[in-house]
Design an enzyme around this catalytic site. Structure first.
Site, PDB file in Angstrom:
ATOM      1  N   ASN A   1       0.872  -1.174   0.000  1.00 51.02           N
ATOM      2  CA  ASN A   1       0.000   0.000   0.000  1.00 51.02           C
ATOM      3  C   ASN A   1       0.913   1.228   0.000  1.00 51.02           C
ATOM      4  O   ASN A   1       1.497   1.569   1.021  1.00 51.02           O
ATOM      5  CB  ASN A   1      -0.883  -0.040   1.259  1.00 51.02           C
ATOM      6  CG  ASN A   1      -1.697   1.222   1.437  1.00 51.02           C
ATOM      7  OD1 ASN A   1      -1.775   2.062   0.539  1.00 51.02           O
ATOM      8  ND2 ASN A   1      -2.301   1.365   2.607  1.00 51.02           N
TER       9      ASN A   1
ATOM     10  N   LYS B   1       0.164   4.268  -0.316  1.00 54.42           N
ATOM     11  CA  LYS B   1      -0.473   5.470   0.254  1.00 54.42           C
ATOM     12  C   LYS B   1      -0.197   6.684  -0.641  1.00 54.42           C
ATOM     13  O   LYS B   1      -0.136   6.548  -1.851  1.00 54.42           O
ATOM     14  CB  LYS B   1      -0.005   5.667   1.700  1.00 54.42           C
ATOM     15  CG  LYS B   1      -0.236   4.400   2.548  1.00 54.42           C
ATOM     16  CD  LYS B   1      -0.043   4.617   4.025  1.00 54.42           C
ATOM     17  CE  LYS B   1      -0.288   3.294   4.756  1.00 54.42           C
ATOM     18  NZ  LYS B   1      -0.167   3.408   6.200  1.00 54.42           N
TER      19      LYS B   1
ATOM     20  N   HIS C   1      -9.566   1.189   4.679  1.00 55.08           N
ATOM     21  CA  HIS C   1      -8.313   1.340   5.425  1.00 55.08           C
ATOM     22  C   HIS C   1      -8.560   2.254   6.618  1.00 55.08           C
ATOM     23  O   HIS C   1      -9.367   3.181   6.548  1.00 55.08           O
ATOM     24  CB  HIS C   1      -7.236   1.927   4.502  1.00 55.08           C
ATOM     25  CG  HIS C   1      -5.882   1.895   5.134  1.00 55.08           C
ATOM     26  ND1 HIS C   1      -5.470   2.859   6.030  1.00 55.08           N
ATOM     27  CD2 HIS C   1      -4.867   1.009   5.031  1.00 55.08           C
ATOM     28  CE1 HIS C   1      -4.245   2.551   6.444  1.00 55.08           C
ATOM     29  NE2 HIS C   1      -3.854   1.441   5.854  1.00 55.08           N
TER      30      HIS C   1
ATOM     31  N   GLU D   1      -6.988   4.640   7.788  1.00 53.30           N
ATOM     32  CA  GLU D   1      -6.811   6.078   7.499  1.00 53.30           C
ATOM     33  C   GLU D   1      -8.068   6.642   6.840  1.00 53.30           C
ATOM     34  O   GLU D   1      -8.468   7.771   7.097  1.00 53.30           O
ATOM     35  CB  GLU D   1      -5.568   6.273   6.616  1.00 53.30           C
ATOM     36  CG  GLU D   1      -4.299   6.064   7.434  1.00 53.30           C
ATOM     37  CD  GLU D   1      -3.117   5.519   6.662  1.00 53.30           C
ATOM     38  OE1 GLU D   1      -3.108   5.592   5.418  1.00 53.30           O
ATOM     39  OE2 GLU D   1      -2.192   4.995   7.320  1.00 53.30           O
TER      40      GLU D   1
ATOM     41  N   GLU E   1      -5.605  -5.020  10.499  1.00 51.28           N
ATOM     42  CA  GLU E   1      -4.555  -4.045  10.781  1.00 51.28           C
ATOM     43  C   GLU E   1      -4.874  -3.309  12.083  1.00 51.28           C
ATOM     44  O   GLU E   1      -5.681  -2.367  12.090  1.00 51.28           O
ATOM     45  CB  GLU E   1      -4.473  -3.008   9.658  1.00 51.28           C
ATOM     46  CG  GLU E   1      -4.135  -3.597   8.310  1.00 51.28           C
ATOM     47  CD  GLU E   1      -3.580  -2.530   7.370  1.00 51.28           C
ATOM     48  OE1 GLU E   1      -2.431  -2.701   6.931  1.00 51.28           O
ATOM     49  OE2 GLU E   1      -4.268  -1.540   7.108  1.00 51.28           O
TER      50      GLU E   1
ATOM     51  N   GLY F   1       2.328   2.168  10.875  1.00 52.31           N
ATOM     52  CA  GLY F   1       3.301   3.246  10.752  1.00 52.31           C
ATOM     53  C   GLY F   1       3.994   3.614  12.046  1.00 52.31           C
ATOM     54  O   GLY F   1       4.653   4.643  12.135  1.00 52.31           O
TER      55      GLY F   1
ATOM     56  N   SER G   1       3.162  -2.258  10.405  1.00 54.80           N
ATOM     57  CA  SER G   1       4.613  -2.350  10.629  1.00 54.80           C
ATOM     58  C   SER G   1       5.200  -3.719  10.284  1.00 54.80           C
ATOM     59  O   SER G   1       6.098  -4.211  10.960  1.00 54.80           O
ATOM     60  CB  SER G   1       4.972  -1.950  12.067  1.00 54.80           C
ATOM     61  OG  SER G   1       4.617  -0.592  12.295  1.00 54.80           O
TER      62      SER G   1
HETATM   63  P1  PGA Z   1       2.698   0.229   7.763  1.00 54.20           P
HETATM   64  O1  PGA Z   1       1.277   0.472   7.093  1.00 54.20           O
HETATM   65  O2  PGA Z   1       3.253  -1.044   7.180  1.00 54.20           O
HETATM   66  O3  PGA Z   1       3.504   1.438   7.394  1.00 54.20           O
HETATM   67  O4  PGA Z   1       2.470   0.112   9.231  1.00 54.20           O
HETATM   68  C1  PGA Z   1       0.374  -0.590   6.869  1.00 54.20           C
HETATM   69  C2  PGA Z   1      -0.906  -0.071   6.264  1.00 54.20           C
HETATM   70  O5  PGA Z   1      -1.354   1.009   6.652  1.00 54.20           O
HETATM   71  O6  PGA Z   1      -1.506  -0.721   5.383  1.00 54.20           O
END
Ligand code: PGA
Length: 249
Positions: free
Chosen positions: A9, A11, A95, A97, A166, A172, A211
């Site tokens: 992803n 982003k 997601h 976010e 997740e 992140g 992560s």
């Molecule tokens: P990350 O993000 O691997 O940077 O933690 C995962 C995601 O948001 O899909």
């Protein structure tokens, strides 16, 4: 029986030129991907067409969002058929976010998942609890509630759907759920899927995200109910994503 799916992803990162360069590096590095696993990369909308035009044997393309209507007066939105036309076979939906920053609800997630299926693509439906929800012992209730609300209208199509668990506090942040905690939640999600759609539950791929890195992927993927990863930060660097996709089981 379930083919693990590693998804990147990206982003809101990468110019078109950077996205093309990353795709080319992945195509080289993943040319010898072990059998029985799949890889999908999800660039920004603006880079999709350029990425889709690159030679990238075995690497599928996905989008990070979609609007659940075929066409119409929805300024700024993109229809499932448009993503399909550009070469997408997956779409990330719900997601955290999008849920937190853009108010995406379970009801909208359900509509999007149905629209993506109707267009002949695979939705990657994201679920996960916040830190406060985990600390107050609500994690499983919240996550299973998201699964039920997002997918119960699609109970006869569950096997065409990918779920990504997740935990929001792991995205992140460098924090990962322990592989045991992740496995426990994945098993609970599969149990919920079984009550929604019976034995289809055994065919649904449930990815872990939050992560995921080269140094924790192997342990996560060794868990019986973890069927791949949704990778953010580490998907932006060819070397890391290649190592993650080549996880050792
Ligand atoms: P990350 O993000 O691997 O940077 O933690 C995962 C995601 O948001 O899909």
């Amino acid at each position: 029986m379930r083919t693990p799916l590693i998804a990147g992803n990206w982003k809101m990162h990468k110019t078109i030129a950077e996205a093309v360069a990353l795709t080319d590096a992945l195509a080289v590095g993943l040319a010898d991907l072990p059998a029985n696993r799949q890889v999908v990369i999800c660039p920004t909308f603006t880079a999709l067409a350029s990425v889709a035009a690159r030679p990238r044997a075995g690497i599928a393309i996905g989008a990070q969002n979609v609007y659940p209507e075929v066409q119409g007066a929805y300024t700024g939105e993109i229809a499932p058929g448009m993503l399909k036309e550009i070469g997408c076979t997956y779409v990330i939906i719900g997601h955290s976010e999008r849920r937190q920053l853009f108010g995406e609800t379970d009801a909208m997630v359900a509509r999007k998942a149905a629209a993506v299926l109707d267009a002949g693509m695979t939705p990657i439906v994201c679920v996960g609890e916040t830190r406060a929800e985990r600390e107050s012992g609500q994690a499983e209730n919240i996550v299973l509630g998201q699964v039920k609300a997002g997918l119960s209208a699609l109970s006869n199509r569950l096997s065409e759907i990918v779920i990504a668990y997740e935990p929001v506090w792991a995205i992140g942040t460098g924090l990962t759920a322990t592989s045991a905690d992740a496995q426990a939640m994945h098993a609970a999600i599969r149990g919920e899927l079984r009550s929604v759609g019976g034995n289809q539950a055994d065919t649904v791929r449930i990815q872990y995200g939050g992560s995921v890195k080269p140094d924790n992927v192997d342990e996560l993927m060794a868990q019986p109910d973890i069927d791949g990863a949704l990778v953010g930060g580490a998907a932006l660097v060819a070397e890391s994503f290649i190592r993650i996709a080549k996880f050792v089981k």
